[in-house]
Design a protein around this motif. Structure first.
Motif, PDB file in Angstrom:
ATOM      1  N   SER A 172       0.816  -1.216   0.000  1.00  0.00           N
ATOM      2  CA  SER A 172       0.000   0.000   0.000  1.00  0.00           C
ATOM      3  C   SER A 172       0.848   1.264   0.000  1.00  0.00           C
ATOM      4  N   ASN A 173       2.090   1.178   0.524  1.00  0.00           N
ATOM      5  CA  ASN A 173       2.945   2.352   0.638  1.00  0.00           C
ATOM      6  C   ASN A 173       4.397   1.993   0.352  1.00  0.00           C
ATOM      7  N   TYR A 174       5.117   2.971  -0.189  1.00  0.00           N
ATOM      8  CA  TYR A 174       6.531   2.802  -0.498  1.00  0.00           C
ATOM      9  C   TYR A 174       7.219   4.139  -0.276  1.00  0.00           C
ATOM     10  N   ARG A 175       8.237   4.166   0.586  1.00  0.00           N
ATOM     11  CA  ARG A 175       9.021   5.371   0.834  1.00  0.00           C
ATOM     12  C   ARG A 175      10.433   5.150   0.298  1.00  0.00           C
ATOM     13  N   PHE A 176      11.024   6.194  -0.283  1.00  0.00           N
ATOM     14  CA  PHE A 176      12.328   6.024  -0.907  1.00  0.00           C
ATOM     15  C   PHE A 176      13.162   7.294  -0.791  1.00  0.00           C
ATOM     16  N   PHE A 177      14.477   7.086  -0.663  1.00  0.00           N
ATOM     17  CA  PHE A 177      15.436   8.191  -0.604  1.00  0.00           C
ATOM     18  C   PHE A 177      16.736   7.728  -1.250  1.00  0.00           C
ATOM     19  N   THR A 178      17.285   8.543  -2.143  1.00  0.00           N
ATOM     20  CA  THR A 178      18.554   8.248  -2.807  1.00  0.00           C
ATOM     21  C   THR A 178      19.382   9.518  -2.885  1.00  0.00           C
ATOM     22  N   LYS A 179      20.676   9.400  -2.535  1.00  0.00           N
ATOM     23  CA  LYS A 179      21.598  10.532  -2.668  1.00  0.00           C
ATOM     24  C   LYS A 179      22.847  10.068  -3.384  1.00  0.00           C
ATOM     25  N   ASN A 180      23.231  10.770  -4.451  1.00  0.00           N
ATOM     26  CA  ASN A 180      24.440  10.498  -5.212  1.00  0.00           C
ATOM     27  C   ASN A 180      25.443  11.623  -5.002  1.00  0.00           C
TER      28      ASN A 180
END
Length: 284
Positions: free
Chosen positions: A111-119
């Motif tokens: 039902s939910n998806y949280r995401f974080f990406t740092k390059n």
């Protein structure tokens, strides 16, 4: 040219609930398709990374680095974290350090998806993505980004999250199926959702050795698995994929090796350390 170790991989084991828990993967028609893969186990893993040029036209000559990841789960979902660092050598004689930090959390019911990406390149942030996706009653998605800019995107029903993807593919492999096609929301700055075409093959490589205490790794290194060869199309109108991933995944969810294949280089990723992570009491 900026190169980063992708979340290994979009196929890596985002699937840590017991096999007794059936996760619903929303099909493209909006119908629900139940997939029950083998039991998948939380773990931490370290990988050696090597980059080799495959032609004379690309800018990358070579590269080396390391990747560390950890899968944990709670009573309602699964969390993933990844740290990677590559030193890239270019044909013009220059070198750069490329680092990637990824965290995500995905609900067990999709039902939910949280995401974080740092390059970062040489310590300076070059891109950052922060957002979350919520699945509505009809299977469609509201995807809200806070970084790099605030925006909300509506996406149609049928798009799956990375954890759903892994459970879907391992379920098909366990059932003896050989092909799959789906759309995947990864949580990247561009190219989402990606079209993914997958061939599922028998596992032919030897089991890894000397990757940890054998007494602790018996469940994680069960000698059952498959070879997944996936083509990722970030622009659906294109006839050739943007990149391909060929990886060996054990029934426990451990990736033992992966090759990320770009037009002018290939990134070899090999397991060198594996550690089990405890399952919470609510998952027993």
């Amino acid at each position: 040219m900026e190169i980063a170790v992708r979340s290994i991989l979009p196929l890596i084991a985002k699937a840590l609930l017991p096999a007794s828990t059936v996760i619903a993967a929303v099909g493209f028609s909006g119908a629900v398709v139940a997939m029950t893969p083998p039991k998948l186990l939380p773990h931490a893993a370290s990988y050696a990374v090597k980059i080799e040029a495959t032609g004379s036209l690309g800018s990358v000559a070579s590269g080396r680095g390391a990747l560390q990841l950890e899968w944990t789960r709670d009573c309602v979902g699964v969390a993933y974290s990844q740290q990677s660092l590559l030193t890239l050598n270019y044909n013009n004689g220059t070198s750069v350090d490329s680092a990637v930090h990824i965290t995500s959390w995905e609900a067990a019911d999709a039902s939910n998806y949280r995401f974080f990406t740092k390059n970062t390149i040489n310590g300076e942030v070059t891109s950052e993505v922060d957002g979350r996706a919520k699945r509505l009653a009809d299977g469609s998605l509201d995807v809200t980004y806070s970084t790099p800019e605030e925006q909300v995107q509506q996406m149609p029903a049928g798009i799956i999250f990375p954890w759903q993807q892994l459970r879907r593919l391992l379920g098909k492999a366990n059932a003896g199926e050989a092909l799959d096609w789906h759309q995947l929301l990864r949580g990247e700055e561009a190219g989402d959702p990606a079209d993914v075409s997958v061939h599922i093959l028998p596992m032919k490589t030897a089991m890894p050795t000397d990757v940890g205490d054998a007494d602790d790794l018996g469940d994680l290194l069960r000698p059952e698995g498959w070879r997944f060869v996936s083509a990722y199309f970030e622009a659906p109108a294109e006839t050739l994929p943007d990149f391909e991933i060929a990886e060996t995944i054990l029934a426990s969810g451990v990736i033992t090796e992966a090759d990320v294949i770009y037009p002018d280089f290939v990134m070899h990723i090999r397991l060198n350390k594996l550690t089990p992570v405890p399952m919470p009491d609510c998952a027993q």
